[in-house]
Design an enzyme around this catalytic site. Sequence first.
Site, PDB file in Angstrom:
ATOM      1  N   SER A 230     -75.441  60.907  78.600  1.00 41.36           N
ATOM      2  CA  SER A 230     -75.771  59.660  79.284  1.00 41.36           C
ATOM      3  C   SER A 230     -77.224  59.570  79.717  1.00 41.36           C
ATOM      4  CB  SER A 230     -74.821  59.468  80.459  1.00 41.36           C
ATOM      5  OG  SER A 230     -73.514  59.523  79.948  1.00 41.36           O
TER       6      SER A 230
ATOM      7  N   ARG B 121     -86.273  60.068  77.230  1.00 39.91           N
ATOM      8  CA  ARG B 121     -86.749  60.724  78.450  1.00 39.91           C
ATOM      9  C   ARG B 121     -85.548  61.083  79.304  1.00 39.91           C
ATOM     10  NH1 ARG B 121     -86.567  55.519  79.427  1.00 39.91           N
ATOM     11  NH2 ARG B 121     -88.036  55.168  77.766  1.00 39.91           N
TER      12      ARG B 121
ATOM     13  N   ASP C 225     -72.451  56.899  78.237  1.00 41.41           N
ATOM     14  CA  ASP C 225     -71.290  56.652  79.114  1.00 41.41           C
ATOM     15  C   ASP C 225     -70.941  55.158  79.222  1.00 41.41           C
ATOM     16  OD1 ASP C 225     -73.601  56.190  80.602  1.00 41.41           O
ATOM     17  OD2 ASP C 225     -73.013  57.403  82.330  1.00 41.41           O
TER      18      ASP C 225
HETATM   19  C1  BGC Z   1     -79.177  56.857  81.980  1.00 39.70           C
HETATM   20  C2  BGC Z   1     -78.180  56.066  81.186  1.00 39.70           C
HETATM   21  C3  BGC Z   1     -76.812  56.167  81.836  1.00 39.70           C
HETATM   22  C4  BGC Z   1     -76.881  55.828  83.313  1.00 39.70           C
HETATM   23  C5  BGC Z   1     -75.540  55.991  84.007  1.00 39.70           C
HETATM   24  C6  BGC Z   1     -79.151  56.466  83.449  1.00 39.70           C
HETATM   25  O1  BGC Z   1     -80.006  57.256  84.189  1.00 39.70           O
HETATM   26  O2  BGC Z   1     -80.487  56.668  81.477  1.00 39.70           O
HETATM   27  O3  BGC Z   1     -78.112  56.515  79.850  1.00 39.70           O
HETATM   28  O4  BGC Z   1     -75.932  55.298  81.180  1.00 39.70           O
HETATM   29  O5  BGC Z   1     -77.820  56.641  83.950  1.00 39.70           O
HETATM   30  O6  BGC Z   1     -75.061  57.282  83.884  1.00 39.70           O
END
Ligand code: BGC
Length: 479
Positions: free
Chosen positions: A157, A172, A210
Amino acid sequence: MKEAQDAPRVGIHFPPGIPDKVSEEVSRIAQIFTVDGESLRRITDHFVRELDRGLTHEDSDIPMNVTWAMKYPTGYETGQYLTIDMGGTNIRVCNVILTEEKGGYEITQSKFKLPRGLKTGTADELWNYVADRVAEFLVEHDLHPGEEKLPLAFTFSYPVTQENIRHGVLQRWTKGFDIAGVEGHDVVAQLEEALEVRNVPVRVVALVNDTTGTLIASAYRDPQVKIGSIFGTGCNSAYLERCGRVPKIAGYELPDDQPVAINTEYGAFDNSHQVLPRCQFDVEVDRTSPRPGQQTYEKMVAGLYVGEIARLILIHLHDTSGFLEGADISRLRRVNSMESSCVSKMEEDGSATESVMAETRAILNEQFGIEPTLQELRVCCLIGEIVCTRAARLYACGIAAICKKEGLETGRVGVDGSTFEKLFRFKTRAAAALREIMDWPDDVEDLVTFVQAEDGSGIGAALIAALSSDCPHGPARVS
Ligand code: BGC
């Protein structure tokens, strides 16, 4: 236009005994944290434009990552899949069997706590740890593959650039992760290498965000779910777009009406600081984070940062207005020492009329060694209210922006994440703000509603793997 009752109180009524200097400063901060209806609508309009730009080749703060999950499930998907979800605190490994029965599944799972230090360690430490847990899981659950390796769907995620469903170059780290040697690399290849070295008989068939897992798992149960959203440590949403509306993948020559899930990665909204009402506390949260300048919206909204913002305000009140005068606040001065659950508890505690605020008192005492007076506790409660209300109202802007962009007049948003259910009155406040932005008539019920999501990183990830099995490498690139 009806303003939500859940906007923070600007004209605050202070209980007797709070020094003037403290109450003046709290009122000033409350004013700064107030996002009125007009501001919400202005932020949302800018958000819509940025979502659109992210789908083109133009520079946008919002990545709008193409995930290559290309259809909704029918309920007749079958198969056995391992899934891994690498969260901020735990890693969860599941064995998911999608059964013959419509919508049926069986799931077994194990959770492992991520060791301290892993979040700031090296790529090798991370992948070795993950591969070891998968190996352990296979032994523990007596799983032996046949000729073929077991298919694995990996919920990762963080923002990745994907050329196909089983590939993803980390753009990143977010959410306080800072592991060297992963940014700019394909995380699937790195994980598979660690699995290979250990002879773990598993191959990655899908890399899933996610939000996308949440969208697919929730829509599987309830076709009215059109947006999958996470409000936890981080904040983000996914939805299904038509390929014809994604100019940046025109080279793949996919049919215009072919759906594709877009992981917006809208935590990065307003990294160019054009519209969000950032204040000194937001600037400080950003400055002390591992990736300053990134995830501007997420840092004002999500669970990882709510506690930090409240902590900074309390320290500011102490240093400028004599709040908690004479107390030793050295433990409170530690960066990231206050969790969002603490802020939520403060607010909840303070809303009880006859309360002596025992829980807030206990938290401040145990965690920070502070013995606040009843008046000081009441100030803590107000700070909790101010910070949580702004978070909920700004969260609604992202959802409203997707609805407006997609012309979505009715539907449901499947929301998952630890903070969504736990943060005091979050859902009510977000719903009230959404109503203000969407301008629904007073006599009409909410047209877009928030519902608790289904298991995105278990069932959702397995479904995405099953749906991709006829096209495991995604569409061929034409140019
Ligand atoms: C991430 C996402 C993720 C979200 C919730 C963010 O910091 O970049 O990819 O879906 O957090 O988990």
